[in-house]
Scaffold this active site. Structure first.
Site: not given
Ligand code: NAD
Ligand code: ZN
Length: 236
Positions: A97, A114, A144, A181-182, A207-208, A225
């Site tokens: 995140n 990231h 700059c 949650g990934t 993860n749901p 989560a």
């Molecule tokens: P993803 O969006 O691909 O997947 C999210 C996952 O979270 C899913 O598997 C889903 O089933 C699960 N999920 C949904 N609600 C949930 C809950 N309440 N509790 C637990 N799990 C839950 O996310 P990712 O795998 O992190 O990859 C997305 C990429 O996009 C990342 O690399 C990130 O850098 C970026 N991103 C970041 C954010 C942030 O900073 N919050 C948000 C969106 C995307």
């Molecule tokens: Zn600069």
């Protein structure tokens, strides 16, 4: 109900988190239900060629994200992760995140694979800044005058070697990995849990939904989560 695992039995816990960790805070996930970023085409606004073509448009997108995330607060899950620091000697957060919510909840060691929505850098000189303005109105480098760039790993960018090494070191040394949650489809982040597995750690997935990595985990909790952490450890 007694908790599935006694957290005090572990010495080094790594929480490996993705967008689902922040879903209960109101930050949209990228994939899965509600996984949209307004009307923007994420790949179109989050890559170096887009920045070179239209830096103002890319900043408009990132300022939209700053405003959205700036209104969100850490949730019980983030607070739970922070509270574990009182119970085990070593707690490390490895997150995909970019929202900064683990830090805002008080976690002391967070490796942001990231990058961060709140940092920017200048690739013309070496200027770097952390600013919490939402929106960020000064998008030029003070040294700059080139356009600053959000310090985020965009599509097509390399991950920072230092951050990867710090994350790998934590994963090699942990005895419990809790992945939260990934969707486990973004590489190389998705394969990091293997490192912990090879080192003999116990692996838990919260993860749901099922993910392509679910088979690697010793325990899978199909819930959110904050509920998953409560179910796993009981009240702390
Ligand atoms: P993803 O969006 O691909 O997947 C999210 C996952 O979270 C899913 O598997 C889903 O089933 C699960 N999920 C949904 N609600 C949930 C809950 N309440 N509790 C637990 N799990 C839950 O996310 P990712 O795998 O992190 O990859 C997305 C990429 O996009 C990342 O690399 C990130 O850098 C970026 N991103 C970041 C954010 C942030 O900073 N919050 C948000 C969106 C995307
Ligand atoms: Zn600069």
């Amino acid at each position: 109900m007694s908790p599935a695992i006694q957290i005090r039995d572990f010495h080094h816990v790594v929480f490996f988190t993705g967008a689902g960790m922040s879903a209960e805070s109101g930050v949209p996930t990228y994939r899965g239900k509600g996984g949209i970023w307004k009307h923007y085409d994420y790949e179109r606004y989050a890559c170096q060629p887009a920045f070179e073509r239209d830096p103002v448009g890319v900043w408009e997108f990132h300022n939209y994200r700053r405003e959205l995330v700036g209104r969100c607060q850490p949730n019980d899950g983030h607070r739970f992760v922070t509270a574990c620091e009182q119970l085990v000697p070593h707690v490390t957060v490895v997150t995909q995140n970019i929202d900064g919510l683990h830090e805002r909840a008080g976690s002391s060691t967070v490796h942001e694979l990231h990058g961060s929505l709140w940092r920017s850098r200048c690739d013309t000189c070496s200027f770097r800044a952390t600013e919490f303005d939402a929106p960020l109105t000064e998008i030029h480098c003070p040294n700059c005058r080139a356009f600053k760039r959000p310090d985020i790993v965009w599509f097509g960018d390399m991950l920072s070697a230092d951050v990867i090494e710090s994350a790998m070191s934590a994963l090699r040394n942990c005895d419990l990995l809790v992945s939260i949650g990934t969707s486990a489809v973004v590489y190389p982040a998705a394969e990091l849990p293997f490192v912990a597995k090879q080192s003999g750690a116990h692996l838990v997935e919260i993860n749901p939904d099922d993910t392509p990595m679910s088979h690697v985990y010793d325990t899978c909790l199909r819930t959110t989560a904050s509920d998953g952490l409560r179910e796993l450890f009981g009240p702390i």
